[in-house]
Motif scaffolding. Structure first.
Motif, short mmCIF file in Angstrom:
data_model
loop_
_atom_site.label_atom_id
_atom_site.label_comp_id
_atom_site.label_asym_id
_atom_site.label_seq_id
_atom_site.Cartn_x
_atom_site.Cartn_y
_atom_site.Cartn_z
N VAL A 22 65.32 37.52 -2.64
CA VAL A 22 65.28 36.37 -1.73
C VAL A 22 64.35 35.28 -2.28
O VAL A 22 64.56 34.09 -2.02
N ASP A 23 63.36 35.68 -3.05
CA ASP A 23 62.43 34.71 -3.62
C ASP A 23 63.16 33.70 -4.51
O ASP A 23 62.74 32.54 -4.62
N TYR A 24 64.23 34.15 -5.16
CA TYR A 24 65.00 33.21 -5.98
C TYR A 24 65.59 32.10 -5.10
O TYR A 24 65.42 30.90 -5.40
N TYR A 25 66.26 32.48 -4.03
CA TYR A 25 66.89 31.46 -3.18
C TYR A 25 65.86 30.62 -2.43
O TYR A 25 66.09 29.43 -2.17
N ALA A 26 64.71 31.19 -2.12
CA ALA A 26 63.65 30.39 -1.52
C ALA A 26 63.17 29.32 -2.50
O ALA A 26 62.87 28.18 -2.10
N ALA A 27 63.12 29.67 -3.78
CA ALA A 27 62.71 28.69 -4.79
C ALA A 27 63.77 27.61 -4.97
O ALA A 27 63.45 26.44 -5.17
N VAL A 28 65.04 27.98 -4.92
CA VAL A 28 66.12 26.98 -4.98
C VAL A 28 66.01 26.02 -3.81
O VAL A 28 66.14 24.80 -3.96
N ARG A 29 65.77 26.56 -2.64
CA ARG A 29 65.56 25.71 -1.44
C ARG A 29 64.45 24.71 -1.68
O ARG A 29 64.61 23.50 -1.42
N ASP A 30 63.32 25.18 -2.20
CA ASP A 30 62.18 24.29 -2.42
C ASP A 30 62.50 23.23 -3.48
O ASP A 30 62.05 22.08 -3.37
N ALA A 31 63.27 23.62 -4.50
CA ALA A 31 63.65 22.65 -5.53
C ALA A 31 64.54 21.56 -4.95
O ALA A 31 64.38 20.37 -5.26
N ILE A 32 65.46 21.93 -4.08
CA ILE A 32 66.33 20.95 -3.44
C ILE A 32 65.53 20.01 -2.55
O ILE A 32 65.78 18.80 -2.50
N LEU A 33 64.53 20.57 -1.87
CA LEU A 33 63.70 19.76 -0.98
C LEU A 33 62.63 18.97 -1.73
O LEU A 33 61.90 18.17 -1.14
N GLY A 34 62.52 19.20 -3.04
CA GLY A 34 61.56 18.47 -3.84
C GLY A 34 60.14 18.94 -3.71
O GLY A 34 59.20 18.20 -4.02
N VAL A 35 59.94 20.21 -3.29
CA VAL A 35 58.58 20.71 -3.10
C VAL A 35 58.26 21.87 -4.03
O VAL A 35 57.22 22.52 -3.87
N GLY A 36 59.12 22.14 -5.00
CA GLY A 36 58.86 23.24 -5.93
C GLY A 36 59.80 23.16 -7.11
O GLY A 36 60.80 22.43 -7.09
N PRO A 37 59.51 23.93 -8.17
CA PRO A 37 60.34 23.90 -9.37
C PRO A 37 61.62 24.72 -9.23
O PRO A 37 61.68 25.67 -8.44
N ASN A 38 62.62 24.35 -9.99
CA ASN A 38 63.85 25.12 -10.09
C ASN A 38 63.52 26.48 -10.72
O ASN A 38 62.93 26.53 -11.80
N PRO A 39 63.88 27.61 -10.08
CA PRO A 39 63.49 28.91 -10.64
C PRO A 39 64.16 29.24 -11.97
O PRO A 39 63.59 29.97 -12.78
N VAL A 40 65.36 28.72 -12.20
CA VAL A 40 66.06 28.89 -13.48
C VAL A 40 66.69 27.53 -13.82
O VAL A 40 67.85 27.27 -13.52
N PRO A 41 65.94 26.64 -14.44
CA PRO A 41 66.43 25.29 -14.71
C PRO A 41 67.54 25.30 -15.77
O PRO A 41 67.66 26.25 -16.55
N PRO A 42 68.35 24.23 -15.80
CA PRO A 42 69.49 24.19 -16.73
C PRO A 42 69.11 24.41 -18.18
O PRO A 42 69.85 25.05 -18.93
N GLU A 43 67.95 23.88 -18.61
CA GLU A 43 67.59 24.03 -20.02
C GLU A 43 67.39 25.50 -20.40
O GLU A 43 67.72 25.92 -21.52
#
Length: 359
Positions: A314-335
């Protein structure tokens, strides 16, 4: 059209899931639904009864195009057969959606680079579901390495050994693009190795078709050599097979001052396969402790076990949520996803050529 600018902390992110086969049903729907702030709003599937039996009230669209056309979907999760990852993710980004793609990201690095560039152009979050970064045993292994108590790591083995002697009627085991064990389990093992030690100097892969009637490789053995950098010299072995009734340890780590060995696997996959949903005091708790032996000067030896950290996909999807909201990094960025696809491609070429290759 949803955008990261229109979503604020506290605003529910509405998720559309494309595909309700094994990955969608087992690894995505229950996990993303357990992340606060994410709402499973729609599923694209040809099996509406199956979806509604698990998720009453969730809208079912007949195909990806219908789901992507919905203006109320903010995030699209692509959990289809691997050959469909690129076209569906591309269409989702062009429709203004944020996107999570199940691993492997794409069929090759060229497709991965195209999607990464498109996500940047569209200003959307694009991420790949590397849930094994959130395994209990992997988190514990990272702690052991960071502690420095084993000295400099010199040898590491990582195994996914399973006993599945019967070839099943499913696309993953058929001679179709994106099938085979290297892109399936290799995508996890290789990602973990790169996260731990960085990009290897060379990669050598051996694959085999061992089961009677198998159409694609069901066994691989990869050797990663590190000849420069902070961990050099270091050897890393990544191994997976479908014919191991007695599995090797999940991890073996040898360092200049000691060793760490971990048997068994993170319990979350089995719990999800059994229909469990994340939550509760025992979720992600791995009861099989790793064994540690530290040898210091004058052969003084300390032996014991290492308490496992708790795993939580669940921590992965919580991090995706934060990245979308602009309050945290993408857990697995495209690069990172592109770099991993380049190494998966390199491994495939190595297996064909029968030799070690440099990135």
């Amino acid at each position: 059209m949803a955008s990261s600018a229109s979503l604020r902390p506290g605003t529910p992110i509405r998720v559309g899931l494309v595909g309700y086969g094994f990955a969608g049903q087992t690894f995505h729907a229950p996990v993303l639904s357990a992340a606060p702030g994410l709402v499973l709003a729609a599923v694209a599937s040809s099996q509406p009864q199956k979806v509604q039996a698990d998720w009453p009230g969730v809208l079912v669209e007949p195909d990806a195009a219908a789901l992507l056309a919905r203006p109320d979907i903010d995030l699209v999760v692509v959990a289809t057969p691997n050959a469909q990852h690129h076209p569906i993710a591309k269409a989702a980004l062009e429709a203004g959606k944020h996107v999570v793609v199940d691993k492997p990201f794409t069929l090759d690095a060229a497709q991965a680079r195209e999607l990464a560039a498109l996500a940047q152009q569209c200003n959307r979050v694009l991420s790949v579901y590397q849930n094994r970064r959130f395994d209990a045993d992997y988190r514990t292994l990272r702690d052991v390495l960071a502690s420095g108590q084993l000295g400099r790591p010199v040898y590491f083995e990582s195994h996914f050994d399973r006993f599945r002697p019967e070839v099943r009627e499913r696309w993953r085991e058929q001679a179709v693009p994106g099938a085979g064990l290297w892109v399936d389990l290799g995508a996890h093992l290789l990602d973990q190795a790169v996260q731990l030690f960085g990009t290897p100097d060379t990669l050598q892969l051996d694959t085999a078709v061992l089961r009677d009637g198998a159409q694609v490789e069901d066994h691989f053995h990869a050797l990663l050599r590190y000849e420069a950098g902070p961990h050099a010299p270091l050897r890393v072995v990544l191994h997976a097979t479908t014919l191991a009734a007695h599995a090797a340890p999940r991890y073996i780590l040898h360092g200049t001052r000691g060793s760490y060995v971990k048997h068994g696997v993170d319990p979350q996959e089995d719990a999800l396969r059994a229909g469990g949903r994340p939550g509760g005091d025992d979720w992600g708790v791995d009861p099989v402790l790793g064994e540690l032996k530290v040898v210091a000067i004058e052969n003084w030896v300390r032996e014991g076990t290492v308490p496992n950290r708790r795993g939580n996909y669940v921590d992965y999807y919580a991090a995706v949520r934060d990245a979308i909201l602009g309050v945290g990094p993408n857990p697995v960025p495209p690069e990172e996803a592109v770099a991993l696809m380049e190494l998966l491609d390199l491994g495939a070429r190595s297996a064909r050529d029968g030799r070690a290759l440099a990135p």
